[in-house]
Design an enzyme around this catalytic site. Structure first.
Site, PDB file in Angstrom:
ATOM      1  CG  ASN A  91      17.133  -4.756 -47.250  1.00 56.59           C
ATOM      2  OD1 ASN A  91      17.957  -3.853 -47.300  1.00 56.59           O
ATOM      3  ND2 ASN A  91      16.821  -5.377 -46.133  1.00 56.59           N
ATOM      4  CG  HIS A 108      16.780   1.248 -53.273  1.00 59.99           C
ATOM      5  ND1 HIS A 108      17.668   1.322 -52.226  1.00 59.99           N
ATOM      6  CD2 HIS A 108      16.272   2.504 -53.416  1.00 59.99           C
ATOM      7  CE1 HIS A 108      17.698   2.565 -51.772  1.00 59.99           C
ATOM      8  NE2 HIS A 108      16.857   3.295 -52.471  1.00 59.99           N
TER       9      HIS A 108
HETATM   10  P1  NAD Z   1      24.053   0.006 -44.953  1.00 62.95           P
HETATM   11  O1  NAD Z   1      24.987  -1.115 -45.263  1.00 62.95           O
HETATM   12  O2  NAD Z   1      24.489   1.386 -45.276  1.00 62.95           O
HETATM   13  O3  NAD Z   1      23.702  -0.004 -43.397  1.00 62.95           O
HETATM   14  C1  NAD Z   1      23.390  -1.182 -42.718  1.00 62.95           C
HETATM   15  C2  NAD Z   1      23.410  -0.878 -41.223  1.00 62.95           C
HETATM   16  O4  NAD Z   1      22.892  -2.005 -40.538  1.00 62.95           O
HETATM   17  C3  NAD Z   1      24.827  -0.609 -40.688  1.00 62.95           C
HETATM   18  O5  NAD Z   1      24.814   0.576 -39.913  1.00 62.95           O
HETATM   19  C4  NAD Z   1      25.104  -1.842 -39.821  1.00 62.95           C
HETATM   20  O6  NAD Z   1      25.927  -1.559 -38.703  1.00 62.95           O
HETATM   21  C5  NAD Z   1      23.712  -2.259 -39.386  1.00 62.95           C
HETATM   22  N1  NAD Z   1      23.582  -3.692 -39.096  1.00 62.95           N
HETATM   23  C6  NAD Z   1      24.156  -4.740 -39.758  1.00 62.95           C
HETATM   24  N2  NAD Z   1      23.752  -5.902 -39.247  1.00 62.95           N
HETATM   25  C7  NAD Z   1      22.916  -5.596 -38.207  1.00 62.95           C
HETATM   26  C8  NAD Z   1      22.187  -6.375 -37.269  1.00 62.95           C
HETATM   27  N3  NAD Z   1      22.223  -7.705 -37.290  1.00 62.95           N
HETATM   28  N4  NAD Z   1      21.442  -5.720 -36.338  1.00 62.95           N
HETATM   29  C9  NAD Z   1      21.395  -4.365 -36.301  1.00 62.95           C
HETATM   30  N5  NAD Z   1      22.066  -3.582 -37.159  1.00 62.95           N
HETATM   31  C10 NAD Z   1      22.806  -4.189 -38.108  1.00 62.95           C
HETATM   32  O7  NAD Z   1      22.664  -0.375 -45.628  1.00 62.95           O
HETATM   33  P2  NAD Z   1      21.482   0.548 -46.172  1.00 62.95           P
HETATM   34  O8  NAD Z   1      21.319   1.727 -45.287  1.00 62.95           O
HETATM   35  O9  NAD Z   1      20.336  -0.340 -46.432  1.00 62.95           O
HETATM   36  O10 NAD Z   1      22.032   1.103 -47.554  1.00 62.95           O
HETATM   37  C11 NAD Z   1      22.631   0.214 -48.489  1.00 62.95           C
HETATM   38  C12 NAD Z   1      22.053   0.235 -49.889  1.00 62.95           C
HETATM   39  O11 NAD Z   1      22.502  -0.933 -50.588  1.00 62.95           O
HETATM   40  C13 NAD Z   1      20.560   0.187 -49.942  1.00 62.95           C
HETATM   41  O12 NAD Z   1      20.168   1.185 -50.798  1.00 62.95           O
HETATM   42  C14 NAD Z   1      20.180  -1.204 -50.493  1.00 62.95           C
HETATM   43  O13 NAD Z   1      19.372  -1.067 -51.637  1.00 62.95           O
HETATM   44  C15 NAD Z   1      21.456  -1.832 -50.942  1.00 62.95           C
HETATM   45  N6  NAD Z   1      21.725  -3.181 -50.344  1.00 62.95           N
HETATM   46  C16 NAD Z   1      20.734  -4.120 -50.178  1.00 62.95           C
HETATM   47  C17 NAD Z   1      21.003  -5.354 -49.570  1.00 62.95           C
HETATM   48  C18 NAD Z   1      19.888  -6.376 -49.392  1.00 62.95           C
HETATM   49  O14 NAD Z   1      18.926  -6.374 -50.141  1.00 62.95           O
HETATM   50  N7  NAD Z   1      19.962  -7.250 -48.369  1.00 62.95           N
HETATM   51  C19 NAD Z   1      22.282  -5.648 -49.134  1.00 62.95           C
HETATM   52  C20 NAD Z   1      23.289  -4.676 -49.314  1.00 62.95           C
HETATM   53  C21 NAD Z   1      22.981  -3.450 -49.915  1.00 62.95           C
END
Ligand code: NAD
Length: 263
Positions: A91, A108
């Protein structure tokens, strides 16, 4: 499985959805196709940069004002109660640190900083936000939906005439200090992450679909090394076959319960 073992956490966007920051791959989001900005596109195309910054101008305050949730806080508790050595997070929202977690590696990068691609000088995102607003005093976003990565969905017309600030030192191109798709994690940062895994005796994955190889590689190596892997995530992940334990649930509920039991 986790009790008595030195633990490493790998977190993803799913731990921040309960703080109001969207992820890419929640089950309910899968219908929606959304292509994140790629590095080459950002660097080569002034239109792509304008599009990125106009959306980021709108999206940033939501990220900046987001508060850590029960899931982030449970990990802080676990750091006190068990041998939780550190967190590798995918994140870019800074919420683990804001909750009080120690030894957090931002694999990242972070949205809180922008960096010049030429002279590498950093600028705080909040200062850059002020410059964006000053350069575009007539900008009126209207109603918008926040998208992942501090981005937002806006009609194209908003981009016309939008002006993007340059580096204050050398007038170079500024980019958020995050690893875009099509870009690699810096070598020294990746080495630090491997060292964290080396020290760990078990890996706990929270809120990541592990679709992105950058995160999945830690699960693959832990499993090759015979280290137990636990995954807490809503919906399937790429690492499910490598996991010794798999909990499908909401992190704001499962992690506080886990922190309680692990005592
Ligand atoms: P992803 O979106 O691929 O996966 C997120 C997972 O979390 C999903 O499978 C979803 O079903 C699950 N999820 C969502 N809410 C949940 C909850 N409350 N409880 C349990 N599970 C839950 O995310 P990723 O694998 O981190 O990959 C995405 C990429 O995008 C990363 O490389 C990241 O750098 C970036 N990103 C970061 C943010 C952030 O900083 N918050 C947000 C979006 C994307």
């Amino acid at each position: 499985m986790l009790r008595g073992r030195r633990l490493l956490v790998l977190s993803g966007a799913g731990i921040s959805t309960e703080s109001g920051i969207p992820d890419y791959r929640s089950p309910e989001r899968s219908q929606r196709s959304r292509r994140p900005m790629r590095y080459q596109q950002f660097v080569r195309s002034p239109e792509a940069r304008r599009r990125y910054w106009v959306r980021s101008l709108v999206g940033w305050p939501r990220i900046d004002q987001a508060e850590p949730n029960l899931g982030h806080r449970a990990l802080v508790h676990m750091q006190v109660k068990v041998d939780l050595d550190g967190i590798i997070t995918q994140n870019v929202d800074g919420l683990h640190q804001r909750a009080g977690s120690r030894n957090v590696l931002e694999l990242h990068g972070t949205l809180a900083v922008v960096r010049c691609l030429h002279c590498r000088v950093p600028e705080a995102r909040s200062a850059f936000q002020r410059r964006l607003l000053e350069l575009n005093p007539d900008f009126r976003p209207g109603r918008i939906e926040l998208a992942p990565d501090g981005d937002a969905d806006l009609p194209r017309a908003q981009e016309d005439g939008f002006r993007v600030p340059v580096c204050l030192r050398c007038r170079g191109l500024l980019k958020p200090d995050v690893v875009f798709f099509g870009e690699n994690v810096p070598k020294d940062r990746l080495e630090r992450a491997w060292k964290m895994l080396e020290r760990a005796e078990a890996l706990l994955v929270v809120g990541s679909s592990l679709t992105v190889y950058s995160g999945y590689r830690f699960v693959a190596r832990a499993s090759q090394q015979g280290k137990p892997v636990a995954i807490v995530n809503r919906g399937p992940t790429r690492g499910d076959a490598d996991a010794s334990v798999r909990i499908d649930g909401k992190l704001g509920e499962v992690l506080p319960a886990l922190a309680e039991q692990i005592e």
